[in-house]
Design a protein around this motif. Structure first.
Motif, mmCIF file in Angstrom:
data_model
loop_
_atom_site.group_PDB
_atom_site.id
_atom_site.type_symbol
_atom_site.label_atom_id
_atom_site.label_comp_id
_atom_site.label_asym_id
_atom_site.label_seq_id
_atom_site.Cartn_x
_atom_site.Cartn_y
_atom_site.Cartn_z
ATOM 1 N N GLN A 137 3.930 -0.425 -5.670
ATOM 2 C CA GLN A 137 2.491 -0.136 -5.743
ATOM 3 C C GLN A 137 1.979 0.363 -4.401
ATOM 4 O OE1 GLN A 137 0.704 -3.761 -7.116
ATOM 5 N NE2 GLN A 137 1.373 -3.481 -9.249
ATOM 6 N N GLN A 140 2.941 3.906 -3.982
ATOM 7 C CA GLN A 140 2.065 4.768 -4.786
ATOM 8 C C GLN A 140 0.710 4.950 -4.113
ATOM 9 O OE1 GLN A 140 1.971 2.939 -8.631
ATOM 10 N NE2 GLN A 140 4.055 3.611 -9.194
ATOM 11 N N LEU A 141 0.149 3.842 -3.598
ATOM 12 C CA LEU A 141 -1.146 3.943 -2.926
ATOM 13 C C LEU A 141 -1.054 4.823 -1.683
ATOM 14 C CD1 LEU A 141 -2.417 0.264 -3.195
ATOM 15 C CD2 LEU A 141 -3.292 2.253 -4.420
ATOM 16 N N GLN A 144 -1.012 8.342 -2.882
ATOM 17 C CA GLN A 144 -2.368 8.749 -3.292
ATOM 18 C C GLN A 144 -3.251 8.969 -2.071
ATOM 19 O OE1 GLN A 144 -3.824 5.786 -5.989
ATOM 20 N NE2 GLN A 144 -2.309 6.254 -7.596
ATOM 21 N N HIS A 145 -3.140 8.095 -1.095
ATOM 22 C CA HIS A 145 -3.932 8.249 0.122
ATOM 23 C C HIS A 145 -3.577 9.546 0.848
ATOM 24 C CE1 HIS A 145 -6.167 7.118 3.678
ATOM 25 N NE2 HIS A 145 -5.077 7.376 4.420
#
Length: 210
Positions: A137, A140-141, A144-145
């Protein structure tokens, strides 16, 4: 009678009987004195023997008393040993019971320890899965960031503003051109202009001027 120290009491007491048909003769003084001396020697011998017997008897009495004392002491020691033996037997039985209880307790402790080990392994496995999930996770963050940062970075902000201003100028020019078209074609032209404006707004996200 008995003989003591080589002396025969019968010989010392009895007088030689006269022969048959002879008159009894009185014993001579020498014979009497000899027999007296023998009697005195026999008496002394008896006294010495009595002393020896008394001494032996006293020794035996003392030895008997000593043996009785030793027997009494040995009996006391025997009783003490029996009591000590009973105590040791009791302690031995208690030690065996304690040992059995300790073995049982050790067995339970080992079983409980094995259970705790299994639970710890399960907990570690669970934590590992949660950590892997969290890392996924987080990755993934982070991605995305990175994507958001690449879109809304300050370096690209002037280009975005310039693009919006350019689109706004194009829409304003299109609106002015549409207002100069004849009325019969104004509706269509206006519709085309509005359509173009709507498409442009949808593409850039800006609002049309009122």
């Amino acid at each position: 009678m008995s003989t003591f120290s080589g002396f025969n009491l019968e010989d010392m007491v009895n007088v030689t009987p006269p022969k048959t048909g002879e008159e009894p003769q009185e014993p001579k003084v020498e014979q009497l004195m000899s027999k007296l001396r023998r009697l005195q020697q026999g008496k002394r011998a008896l006294e010495e023997e009595l002393k020896e017997l008394k001494s032996v008897c006293d020794s035996l009495q003392k030895e008997l008393a000593t043996l009785q004392t030793e027997a009494y002491q040995l009996e006391g020691i025997h009783k003490e040993n029996e009591e000590l033996c009973r105590k040791l037997q009791f302690q031995c039985e208690e030690s065996e019971q304690d040992s059995a209880r300790q073995l049982n307790q050790n067995k339970k402790s080992e079983e409980l320890l094995e259970q705790y080990r299994c639970e710890i392994q399960e907990f570690k496995l669970k934590l590992r899965k949660q950590r892997m999930k969290f890392e996924k996770q987080l990755h993934q963050l982070i991605e995305q960031h990175k994507n958001l940062h690449s879109i809304f970075s300050p370096e690209r902000l002037p280009d975005e503003i310039q693009s919006i201003e350019s689109t706004k100028s194009q829409l304003t020019s299109a609106a002015e051109v549409g207002s100069a078209v004849p009325p019969r074609r104004g509706a269509r032209g206006c519709q085309e202009t509005e359509a173009v404006g709507s498409n442009s707004c949808r593409d850039c996200g800006a609002q049309l001027p009122g």
